[in-house]
Design a protein around this motif. Structure first.
Motif, PDB file in Angstrom:
ATOM      1  N   GLY A   1       0.802  -1.217   0.000  1.00 23.90           N
ATOM      2  CA  GLY A   1       0.000   0.000   0.000  1.00 23.90           C
ATOM      3  C   GLY A   1       0.830   1.259   0.000  1.00 23.90           C
TER       4      GLY A   1
ATOM      5  N   ARG B   1       1.799  -6.804  -5.952  1.00 25.94           N
ATOM      6  CA  ARG B   1       1.111  -5.610  -6.444  1.00 25.94           C
ATOM      7  C   ARG B   1       0.633  -5.821  -7.884  1.00 25.94           C
ATOM      8  NH1 ARG B   1       4.995  -1.327  -5.813  1.00 25.94           N
ATOM      9  NH2 ARG B   1       4.282  -1.071  -3.673  1.00 25.94           N
TER      10      ARG B   1
ATOM     11  N   GLU C   1      -6.299   1.298  -9.270  1.00 25.53           N
ATOM     12  CA  GLU C   1      -5.757   1.474  -7.920  1.00 25.53           C
ATOM     13  C   GLU C   1      -6.855   1.388  -6.868  1.00 25.53           C
ATOM     14  OE1 GLU C   1      -2.916   4.568  -5.395  1.00 25.53           O
ATOM     15  OE2 GLU C   1      -3.656   5.123  -7.383  1.00 25.53           O
TER      16      GLU C   1
ATOM     17  N   HIS D   1      -6.601  -1.504  -4.106  1.00 23.72           N
ATOM     18  CA  HIS D   1      -6.480  -1.198  -2.685  1.00 23.72           C
ATOM     19  C   HIS D   1      -7.610  -1.839  -1.884  1.00 23.72           C
ATOM     20  CE1 HIS D   1      -3.047   1.406  -1.816  1.00 23.72           C
ATOM     21  NE2 HIS D   1      -3.164   1.865  -3.052  1.00 23.72           N
TER      22      HIS D   1
END
Length: 322
Positions: free
Chosen positions: A41, A57, A86, A90
Motif C-alpha cells: 500500500g 502488487r 488502484e 487497494h
C-alpha cells in the motif's frame, strides 16, 4: 481442497532446539502478511524483496483490471485508468486471505525459477508429468494434458506478474466479487450490472478445472498405481510436488508454500514427515530446496501423526529469550 483434517494434539515433549527453531519461524511468519500489506500500500520496499512486493502488487492490479473488464462488459478492450485500477486494487488489499494467497503464489514462482536454475527443473514438464502424458491409463493422459495446459498459462501469466481470475480458489473469488459489488454499490448505474457479473462469474467458475484442481486430480489418478506419487521435487516438479505434500500432510497448499521460506525450514521438514517421508527422504528433500540448511536434532523421532499435530497446533512463544 483447502479444508484440513484436525490431527491429534501436538506432543509436548519436543526437544529444546526444535522448539526454538519453530518459535523463530513462527515469529517471522506472524508478521509477514501485515508487513506485506503495508509495503504494497505504501510502496516501501525496505523489508521484503522488491520483486516480492512488485509481484503481489502486479497480481492485485491484474485481478482488479479483470474485475473492471467484467463490470463494463468490454472483455478487456477498454484501457482502465490507473486510478480505477488502484481503487479496486487497494480494496482487494484489505483482505488478508487474498494477500496471503498471492504471497504464496509469489513464493511458488520464485521457487520455480530458483530450482530451474539450480537443479534444471523444467517449470512445466517435470519427469513425472512426462510419464503421465504417455501413461497406459487414458484418464492419466487426459488429466496430464489438461494440467500441462494450465501450467503453461500460469507460467506465462507469472512472467507478466499477472493472475487469471479463474485461477482463484472459490472462497477468494467470492472475496473479489464481494469487493467489486461493494465498490459498484456507490454508483447506482453500476450496482445492477455488478450483480449480473457476480452471478455469471460464479456460475462459470470451476475450481476442479483450475491449475491446482487439475494437479490434485492427476495426483489422485497416479496414486492408484501405488507409492509416494509426487513426493520428490526433482521428479514431480514444483507445482505437483507442492500439491502432493499438501494433500498427504493435511496442510493447505499455501501453508506448504510458506514453509519453503528459509525461516520455515523446520515446518517444511515436518510437512514432509507428515506426508509419510522417512528421515533420510526428509533431509534429501529439504536439501533440494536449500543445500545449506541445517535441521535441528529430534526430527527423526517424530512420526507422521505427531508431525501433522505440530503443524496444526497454534504457534507457540519461544521457551525463553535468546
Amino acid at each position: 481442497m483447502i479444508d484440513q483434517v484436525s490431527p491429534p494434539t501436538a506432543p509436548k515433549c519436543l526437544g529444546l532446539p526444535l522448539r526454538e527453531a519453530l518459535a523463530r519461524g513462527d515469529a517471522v511468519a506472524g508478521t509477514a502478511v501485515p508487513i506485506l500489506r503495508h509495503l504494497i500500500g505504501a510502496g516501501d520496499l525496505s523489508i521484503f524483496s522488491e520483486e516480492t512486493v512488485a509481484r503481489i502488487r502486479g497480481m492485485l492490479a491484474d485481478v482488479a483490471r479483470q474485475l473492471l473488464d467484467a463490470l463494463v462488459g468490454d472483455e478487456g478492450h477498454r484501457v482502465h485508468s490507473p486510478g480505477e485500477v488502484e481503487v479496486v486494487g487497494h480494496a482487494l488489499l484489505d483482505n488478508t486471505a487474498l494477500v496471503t494467497h498471492l504471497h504464496a503464489l509469489t513464493l511458488e514462482w520464485q521457487l520455480t525459477e530458483r530450482l530451474q536454475g539450480r537443479l534444471g527443473l523444467d517449470p512445466v514438464a517435470s519427469p513425472l508429468l512426462q510419464r503421465a502424458l504417455v501413461s497406459t491409463q487414458p484418464l492419466a493422459r487426459s488429466e496430464a494434458a489438461a494440467f500441462l495446459s494450465t501450467q503453461v498459462r500460469w507460467c506465462h501469466a507469472q512472467r507478466g506478474m499477472g493472475l487469471p481470475l479463474a485461477e482463484l480458489p472459490a472462497e477468494l473469488l467470492d472475496i473479489a466479487l464481494y469487493t467489486l459489488r461493494t465498490l459498484a454499490g456507490f454508483e447506482p448505474a453500476l450496482a445492477e450490472r455488478a450483480g449480473v457479473v457476480e452471478d455469471e462469474l460464479r456460475r462459470s467458475h470451476d475450481e476442479a478445472s483450475t491449475r491446482i484442481g487439475l494437479a490434485t486430480k492427476l495426483l489422485a489418478t497416479l496414486s492408484q498405481e501405488g507409492g509416494h506419487q509426487g513426493l520428490s521435487i526433482s521428479d514431480a516438479g514444483v507445482p505437483l510436488f507442492l500439491t502432493a505434500v499438501a494433500t498427504a500432510s493435511n496442510q493447505s497448499r499455501d501453508s506448504v508454500l510458506r514453509y519453503t521460506h528459509r525461516s520455515q525450514a523446520v515446518r517444511l521438514a515436518l510437512a514432509f514427515r507428515a506426508a509419510g517421508l522417512d528421515d533420510r527422504e526428509v533431509r534429501a528433500q529439504v536439501a533440494a530446496f536449500d543445500p545449506s540448511c541445517a535441521l535441528p536434532d529430534g526430527l527423526a523421532q517424530i512420526d507422521a501423526v505427531e508431525a501433522a499435530a505440530i503443524l496444526s497446533a497454534p504457534p507457540q512463544p519461544r521457551p525463553y529469550a535468546l
